[in-house]
Write a protein that holds these residues in place. Structure first.
Motif, short mmCIF file in Angstrom:
data_model
loop_
_atom_site.label_atom_id
_atom_site.label_comp_id
_atom_site.label_asym_id
_atom_site.label_seq_id
_atom_site.Cartn_x
_atom_site.Cartn_y
_atom_site.Cartn_z
N TRP A 155 0.81 -1.22 0.00
CA TRP A 155 0.00 0.00 0.00
C TRP A 155 0.84 1.26 0.00
CZ3 TRP A 155 -4.86 -0.82 3.59
CH2 TRP A 155 -5.60 -1.91 3.10
N ALA B 94 1.79 3.96 -4.51
CA ALA B 94 0.54 4.63 -4.88
C ALA B 94 -0.25 3.85 -5.92
CB ALA B 94 0.83 6.04 -5.39
N SER C 28 -0.58 0.65 -6.15
CA SER C 28 -1.02 -0.67 -5.68
C SER C 28 -2.54 -0.80 -5.77
CB SER C 28 -0.57 -0.91 -4.24
OG SER C 28 -1.28 -0.07 -3.36
N ASN D 206 -1.16 5.91 3.68
CA ASN D 206 -0.83 5.38 2.36
C ASN D 206 -2.07 5.29 1.47
OD1 ASN D 206 1.95 5.06 2.78
ND2 ASN D 206 1.68 3.04 3.70
N LEU D 207 -3.20 4.91 2.05
CA LEU D 207 -4.44 4.84 1.28
C LEU D 207 -4.85 6.21 0.75
CD1 LEU D 207 -6.68 2.37 3.32
CD2 LEU D 207 -5.59 1.95 1.11
N ASN E 243 -3.29 6.75 -2.51
CA ASN E 243 -3.46 5.69 -3.48
C ASN E 243 -4.12 6.21 -4.76
OD1 ASN E 243 -5.38 3.30 -4.55
ND2 ASN E 243 -3.51 2.45 -3.68
#
Length: 332
Positions: A162, A165, A167, A200-201, A204
């Motif tokens: 994750w 970006a 992913s 991290n999400l 994304n």
């Protein structure tokens, strides 16, 4: 702020003579409860909601998913009805004792009387310690690769982390949801992650692409929409840390909820255990109501010229059925 000495009973090397009996303090109880752990990133009782029990150790009945098996309902005129029986399973629990004390000397009380209420601050520190331990134990029970093992319960996605970006985080969560649905017949309703995974999400590519035409995409926009993007009821983010350094060493911040893992789960909600789900924080209510966290007691310790503030709890973080969740490895 004074360096209060927080003591667990078993650490005392010398016998302590208590000058007075422990007295419940209603005023301190109010201060203790008003320190809301949810505003500080604690999620233990969101992941495993509190359930009070009358016995410290016993068994509780759980209606299992075996009741989802098909039953033959066809019958001819004059024939007896086909019968079914309710399938339940006894789950054993054993609440463990937890206790902590905080010392407030007369010297410290008077020295800081113009700065703050030392009694209130002492109870705040005491509760902070208690919630940290509950959080750490819950995180260890939930992000557990021994309990969640095999393809039905665990997926290793570290090849597409994750923190990258590009992913496919959305597809990974959707696949985990389907695993839970296949295992139990019930769709999960929550994603449990640490703050690092949440950050991290927010970067994304697939999640940002869900906001076409937006000239400015704020963090609040992403956070509020994320559970809907995943098709879940709730996003549960644990953001607390603790000092993992040994006594005398420099401060070392460690995340309680490991950034390497994420879990999709069906949370047990409501005051009873009727609704299926992952599990509960079981608290023996022989000492106090589990809905009130725990009361604070105080007693005088004359040989140290101190007031001692004490709290105690018997609890267990109980996973009822691991198939109501799917654990993912999301980082290397």
């Amino acid at each position: 702020m004074p360096a209060f000495k927080e003591k667990i009973r078993k650490e005392n090397k010398m016998p302590i003579q208590h000058g007075t009996y422990a007295v419940p303090r209603d005023d301190l109880g109010v201060a203790f409860h008003e320190y809301d752990p949810s505003t500080e990133g604690y999620i233990a009782t969101k992941v495993l909601p509190i359930a009070g029990v009358k016995k410290k150790a016993a068994t509780m009945s759980v209606i299992t998913r075996e009741n989802l098996k098909r039953a033959d309902t066809k019958r001819a005129n004059g024939e007896a009805f086909n019968r079914i029986t309710l399938i339940a399973e006894d789950k054993a629990y054993a609440c463990e004792g937890h206790g902590l004390e905080a010392q407030l000397t007369d010297h410290d009380r008077e020295n800081y009387v113009d700065d703050y209420d030392a009694e209130v601050e002492t109870t705040q520190v005491l509760k902070k310690k208690f919630y940290n331990e509950l959080e750490i134990e819950t995180a260890a029970a939930v992000f557990n690769t021994t309990t969640w093992t095999g393809s039905a319960l665990y997926t290793d996605n570290k090849a597409a982390p994750w923190s990258t970006a590009a992913s496919g985080a959305i597809a990974q969560v959707v696949a985990a949801k389907e695993k839970v649905k296949t295992n139990t017949g019930i769709m999960p309703d929550a994603l449990i992650i640490g703050e690092a995974a949440f950050n991290n999400l927010c970067k994304n590519d697939g999640i940002i692409a869900r906001f076409p035409g937006a000239t400015v995409i704020t963090l609040d926009m992403i956070k509020n929409a994320m559970s809907a993007i995943f098709g879940l009821r709730e996003l549960i983010v644990g953001g607390n840390i603790y000092d993992s350094a040994k006594e005398g060493q420099s401060f070392s911040a460690s995340a309680i909820w490991d950034a390497k893992y994420a879990m999709v789960a069906k949370i047990q909600r409501g005051p009873t255990r009727v609704e299926p789900g992952l599990g509960r924080t079981i608290i023996w209510d022989g000492l106090s109501s589990p809905q009130e966290v725990q009361p604070v007691l105080t007693y005088r310790e004359p040989q140290t010229k101190s007031d001692i503030f004490q709290t105690e709890q018997y609890s267990q973080e109980k996973i009822f059925d691991q198939y109501f969740a799917h654990l993912m490895r999301i980082e290397t």
